[in-house]
Design a protein around this motif. Structure first.
Motif, PDB file in Angstrom:
ATOM      1  N   ARG A  44       0.963   4.105  -2.878  1.00 56.74           N
ATOM      2  CA  ARG A  44       0.714   5.523  -2.604  1.00 56.74           C
ATOM      3  C   ARG A  44       1.853   6.398  -3.125  1.00 56.74           C
ATOM      4  N   TRP A  45       3.090   5.936  -2.913  1.00 55.67           N
ATOM      5  CA  TRP A  45       4.240   6.718  -3.377  1.00 55.67           C
ATOM      6  C   TRP A  45       4.275   6.773  -4.898  1.00 55.67           C
ATOM      7  N   TRP A  61       1.379  11.977  -9.785  1.00 57.32           N
ATOM      8  CA  TRP A  61       0.592  13.206  -9.666  1.00 57.32           C
ATOM      9  C   TRP A  61       1.500  14.429  -9.746  1.00 57.32           C
ATOM     10  N   SER A  84      -6.056  12.724  -8.632  1.00 55.34           N
ATOM     11  CA  SER A  84      -5.979  12.957  -7.203  1.00 55.34           C
ATOM     12  C   SER A  84      -4.565  12.742  -6.705  1.00 55.34           C
ATOM     13  N   VAL A  85      -4.292  13.263  -5.496  1.00 61.13           N
ATOM     14  CA  VAL A  85      -2.977  13.079  -4.893  1.00 61.13           C
ATOM     15  C   VAL A  85      -2.821  11.666  -4.341  1.00 61.13           C
ATOM     16  N   THR A  86      -3.928  11.038  -3.934  1.00 61.96           N
ATOM     17  CA  THR A  86      -3.882   9.710  -3.315  1.00 61.96           C
ATOM     18  C   THR A  86      -4.795   8.738  -4.048  1.00 61.96           C
ATOM     19  N   PRO A  87      -4.497   7.432  -3.977  1.00 59.65           N
ATOM     20  CA  PRO A  87      -5.388   6.439  -4.581  1.00 59.65           C
ATOM     21  C   PRO A  87      -6.746   6.402  -3.882  1.00 59.65           C
ATOM     22  N   PHE A 117       1.545   9.217  -5.959  1.00 58.00           N
ATOM     23  CA  PHE A 117       1.884  10.605  -5.641  1.00 58.00           C
ATOM     24  C   PHE A 117       2.965  11.136  -6.574  1.00 58.00           C
ATOM     25  N   ARG A 137       0.829  -1.207   0.000  1.00 57.55           N
ATOM     26  CA  ARG A 137       0.000   0.000   0.000  1.00 57.55           C
ATOM     27  C   ARG A 137       0.863   1.255   0.000  1.00 57.55           C
ATOM     28  N   LYS A 138       1.934   1.244   0.806  1.00 53.87           N
ATOM     29  CA  LYS A 138       2.826   2.411   0.850  1.00 53.87           C
ATOM     30  C   LYS A 138       3.505   2.620  -0.500  1.00 53.87           C
ATOM     31  N   SER A 152      -9.939   5.082  -1.799  1.00 55.05           N
ATOM     32  CA  SER A 152     -10.000   4.313  -0.561  1.00 55.05           C
ATOM     33  C   SER A 152     -10.775   3.017  -0.768  1.00 55.05           C
ATOM     34  N   ASN A 164     -12.833   9.015   2.093  1.00 55.31           N
ATOM     35  CA  ASN A 164     -11.963   9.024   0.926  1.00 55.31           C
ATOM     36  C   ASN A 164     -11.273  10.382   0.931  1.00 55.31           C
TER      37      ASN A 164
END
Length: 202
Positions: A15-16, A22, A31-34, A19, A11-12, A36, A189
């Motif tokens: 996310r990286w 992005w 979006s900045v994050t995936p 980001f 998951r980390k 939820s 989210n």
């Protein structure tokens, strides 16, 4: 849902990856994050009854893809379309048994046919994480028209948006002969999102 140190690392890493893309492509990565897991559950709740074949637009790092698989859709019946080259490579590594295709959503029908996915029949649903709200009306129309070309009769286009209004313009909805229904608002989210469902008028 998977848990433990390995799942946390995945998951980390996702996310990286998201980001970083992005930062490089803020206009094409919505979006900045995936998304939820809660948003994934809300979108899966809008699937047609008995849905078996699904196309995802804008796979990103696979947040919604995982929700689709957890809903019971087999890899061989799932096509994930992603335009960004790095995110496409990430998805290929993450979901090697699914149909992961790099391409433009305005040409979805051609991409799905070229990959061989449509030989198994039309899709029951198209699930979209694209930022339709910020797109020109012509691009919205081309994306939805191509999506419905891949859907069976009675199939659904399930979309989420961060904005306060429907993500597809009323004019495009009318031109394509669609009806729209507002689904769940997902507070958990980042940012909060609302699900919308598009279908052909009978």
């Amino acid at each position: 849902m998977s848990s433990g140190p390995a799942a946390c690392r995945d998951r980390k890493r996702s996310r990286w990856t998201f980001f970083r893309q992005w930062l490089l492509h803020p206009r094409s990565v919505a979006s900045v994050t995936p998304s939820s897991p809660e948003l994934g559950v809300a979108m899966m709740a809008e699937m047609p009854a008995g849905a078996r074949r699904v196309i995802e637009l804008g796979g990103g790092t696979g947040a919604l893809t995982r929700s689709i698989r957890e809903h019971g859709i087999a890899d061989q019946d799932l096509l994930v379309l992603e335009l960004n080259p790095e995110l496409h490579r990430h998805l290929r590594e993450e979901f090697p048994q699914a149909w992961v295709v790099q391409g433009d959503a305005t040409r979805l029908r051609a991409a799905a046919a070229s990959a061989g996915y449509l030989q198994g029949g039309p899709a029951d649903a198209v699930v979209s994480g694209l930022g339709l709200l910020s797109m020109e009306k012509a691009m919205q129309r081309d994306i939805l028209a191509s999506a419905f070309d891949c859907l069976r009769e009675g199939g659904r286009f399930v979309q989420f948006t961060y904005g306060p209004r429907a993500p597809v313009s009323d004019r495009v909805v009318a031109e394509l002969g669609l009806k729209v229904r507002k689904g769940e608002f997902v507070l958990r989210n980042v940012p909060p999102a609302t699900v919308y469902v598009y279908e052909k008028n009978s």
